[in-house]
Write a protein that holds these residues in place. Structure first.
Motif, mmCIF file in Angstrom:
data_model
loop_
_atom_site.group_PDB
_atom_site.id
_atom_site.type_symbol
_atom_site.label_atom_id
_atom_site.label_comp_id
_atom_site.label_asym_id
_atom_site.label_seq_id
_atom_site.Cartn_x
_atom_site.Cartn_y
_atom_site.Cartn_z
ATOM 1 N N GLN A 126 0.827 -1.204 0.000
ATOM 2 C CA GLN A 126 0.000 0.000 0.000
ATOM 3 C C GLN A 126 0.861 1.253 0.000
ATOM 4 O O GLN A 126 1.924 1.306 0.612
ATOM 5 N N GLY A 127 0.394 2.275 -0.698
ATOM 6 C CA GLY A 127 1.121 3.526 -0.761
ATOM 7 C C GLY A 127 1.137 4.258 0.569
ATOM 8 O O GLY A 127 0.250 4.065 1.410
ATOM 9 N N PHE A 128 2.143 5.090 0.763
ATOM 10 C CA PHE A 128 2.280 5.834 2.015
ATOM 11 C C PHE A 128 2.772 7.247 1.725
ATOM 12 O O PHE A 128 3.329 7.533 0.665
ATOM 13 N N GLU A 129 2.563 8.123 2.692
ATOM 14 C CA GLU A 129 3.044 9.497 2.582
ATOM 15 C C GLU A 129 3.838 9.847 3.829
ATOM 16 O O GLU A 129 3.531 9.364 4.930
ATOM 17 N N GLN A 130 4.852 10.668 3.654
ATOM 18 C CA GLN A 130 5.660 11.137 4.771
ATOM 19 C C GLN A 130 5.479 12.638 4.951
ATOM 20 O O GLN A 130 5.235 13.363 3.996
ATOM 21 N N GLY A 131 5.587 13.069 6.198
ATOM 22 C CA GLY A 131 5.428 14.479 6.514
ATOM 23 C C GLY A 131 5.027 14.628 7.972
ATOM 24 O O GLY A 131 5.554 13.924 8.838
ATOM 25 N N LYS A 132 4.086 15.493 8.235
ATOM 26 C CA LYS A 132 3.566 15.680 9.589
ATOM 27 C C LYS A 132 2.043 15.692 9.520
ATOM 28 O O LYS A 132 1.452 16.512 8.817
ATOM 29 N N LYS A 133 1.441 14.760 10.238
ATOM 30 C CA LYS A 133 -0.023 14.668 10.249
ATOM 31 C C LYS A 133 -0.469 14.044 11.568
ATOM 32 O O LYS A 133 -0.127 12.896 11.850
ATOM 33 N N GLY A 135 0.550 14.336 14.483
ATOM 34 C CA GLY A 135 1.660 13.862 15.295
ATOM 35 C C GLY A 135 2.382 12.661 14.711
ATOM 36 O O GLY A 135 3.244 12.068 15.383
ATOM 37 N N CYS A 136 2.084 12.309 13.468
ATOM 38 C CA CYS A 136 2.700 11.150 12.805
ATOM 39 C C CYS A 136 3.633 11.617 11.690
ATOM 40 O O CYS A 136 3.378 12.620 11.032
ATOM 41 N N ASP A 137 4.701 10.847 11.464
ATOM 42 C CA ASP A 137 5.665 11.170 10.409
ATOM 43 C C ASP A 137 5.377 10.436 9.106
ATOM 44 O O ASP A 137 5.953 10.773 8.069
ATOM 45 N N GLU A 138 4.516 9.434 9.169
ATOM 46 C CA GLU A 138 4.187 8.658 7.974
ATOM 47 C C GLU A 138 2.818 8.032 8.163
ATOM 48 O O GLU A 138 2.436 7.683 9.291
ATOM 49 N N TRP A 139 2.082 7.875 7.075
ATOM 50 C CA TRP A 139 0.753 7.275 7.165
ATOM 51 C C TRP A 139 0.392 6.605 5.829
ATOM 52 O O TRP A 139 0.846 7.019 4.765
ATOM 53 N N PRO A 140 -0.420 5.549 5.884
ATOM 54 C CA PRO A 140 -0.834 4.862 4.653
ATOM 55 C C PRO A 140 -1.929 5.652 3.946
ATOM 56 O O PRO A 140 -2.705 6.362 4.596
ATOM 57 N N LYS A 162 -4.376 1.256 10.177
ATOM 58 C CA LYS A 162 -4.782 2.514 9.566
ATOM 59 C C LYS A 162 -4.108 3.680 10.304
ATOM 60 O O LYS A 162 -3.452 3.502 11.319
ATOM 61 N N HIS A 163 -4.299 4.864 9.766
ATOM 62 C CA HIS A 163 -3.811 6.076 10.425
ATOM 63 C C HIS A 163 -4.732 6.406 11.603
ATOM 64 O O HIS A 163 -5.953 6.320 11.468
ATOM 65 N N ASN A 168 1.794 4.751 15.148
ATOM 66 C CA ASN A 168 1.932 4.397 16.559
ATOM 67 C C ASN A 168 2.628 3.047 16.716
ATOM 68 O O ASN A 168 3.435 2.855 17.630
ATOM 69 N N VAL A 169 2.327 2.110 15.812
ATOM 70 C CA VAL A 169 2.995 0.803 15.834
ATOM 71 C C VAL A 169 4.481 0.971 15.564
ATOM 72 O O VAL A 169 5.326 0.393 16.249
#
Length: 309
Positions: A126-133, A135-140, A162-163, A168-169
């Motif tokens: 699955q595709g992912f994005e990096q940045g800030k969202k 409090g997360c640095d990456e999310w699917p 999921k985000h 968190n994992v």
């Protein structure tokens, strides 16, 4: 270093072309770093230039390592540009997510005759994005693959998290294992929840020329050694034309780079940097160094033999 810059809107891909001082008809598409003109990309160019090849560095966007629905036509267009500008032999290399990208591209585009995939997976995820969202640095990214081709997302293994649970994992596993980043649980749990289908596996049997896949068993991001061995097993039972070299190591971390390339990236304190990033590098420094030295021998040999053919 002088180079030619390419933008998606004007040229069909985002990258930079670095011509070797020595005249050559060989070019390698190199996908290291967050941007084709950042420090890591330039370090890779410097290292490859010493091997006598032209280099085209690529990334999805400016200072962006996110990979979701990345159009593989960009690599196809880059190959055409390289061939139209004096390059008869085309190679490709990547590490981590771009190791998977290199392997996927080589399975689709027969003009690629040298593939060096460091820590690749043997399937699309699955595709992912990096940045800030949140409090997360990456999310699917829901409903998106790592890559698309001809307007369609390639079939992919979905993450079971999921985000924001996904990050968190990673955060909890990094703390538990003592690694700067540890996403292995994401992949293991996701594959257990969704066994990978045939459509989701990369068709490595379609790769042409030389194929060098490299992974280490102590990789904290995913089980690269397992994926490399599984790709090798697929080739053993499937007709193919490529000369495959599938190499796995007990120790080596996620940075299975040739030693002198790592020293080019980190001229001072490369060993310390790895120890900070990966627990295995701290616990097995001699073994990890021996791995990188052996990788250097294999990578240089693969490039030199490819140039001579």
């Amino acid at each position: 270093m002088n180079h030619v810059h390419f933008d998606v809107d004007a040229d069909g891909f985002y990258g930079a072309y670095w011509k070797c001082k020595k005249e050559t008809n060989c070019a390698i598409i190199a996908m290291l770093g967050d941007d084709p003109e950042d420090y890591m990309a330039k370090s890779c160019v410097k290292w490859l230039a010493k091997k006598g090849v032209n280099v085209l560095t690529m990334s999805p966007a400016k200072k962006n390592y996110s990979h979701h629905n990345y159009p593989l036509e960009r690599i196809e267009t880059a190959i055409k540009w390289l061939k139209n500008n004096g390059n008869e032999k085309i190679g490709i290399t990547g590490a981590s997510t771009t190791g998977t990208l290199a392997l996927t591209a080589a399975s689709l585009f027969p003009d690629i005759t040298l593939t060096i995939a460091m820590t690749p997976s043997d399937f699309i995820w699955q595709g992912f994005e990096q940045g800030k969202k949140d409090g997360c640095d990456e999310w699917p990214i829901e409903g998106e693959s790592l890559f698309t081709y001809r307007g369609k997302p390639l079939p992919y293994m979905p993450f079971c998290y999921k985000h924001p649970e996904y990050w968190n994992v990673v955060r909890e596993e990094s703390k538990r294992t003592g690694n700067m980043t540890a996403s292995r649980k994401l992949f293991e749990d996701s594959e257990a929840a969704h066994p990978i289908t045939e459509d989701e596996f990369i068709k490595v049997e379609n790769v042409k020329g030389k194929l060098l896949m490299i992974g280490a068993a102590d990789d904290a991001l995913w089980n690269a050694a397992k994926y490399v061995k599984r790709a090798e097993e697929r080739l053993a039972r499937t007709p193919h034309e490529c000369d495959v070299e599938a190499v796995t190591y007990e120790h080596g971390t996620h940075f299975v780079f040739p030693q002198s390339l790592l020293k080019t990236i980190f001229p001072v304190g490369s060993g310390l940097v790895l120890k900070i990033m990966f627990k295995a590098a701290k616990e097995y420094p001699k073994e990890c160094l021996a791995t990188r030295i052996d990788i250097e021998r294999r990578v240089i040999k693969a490039i030199e033999e490819w140039e001579r053919k």
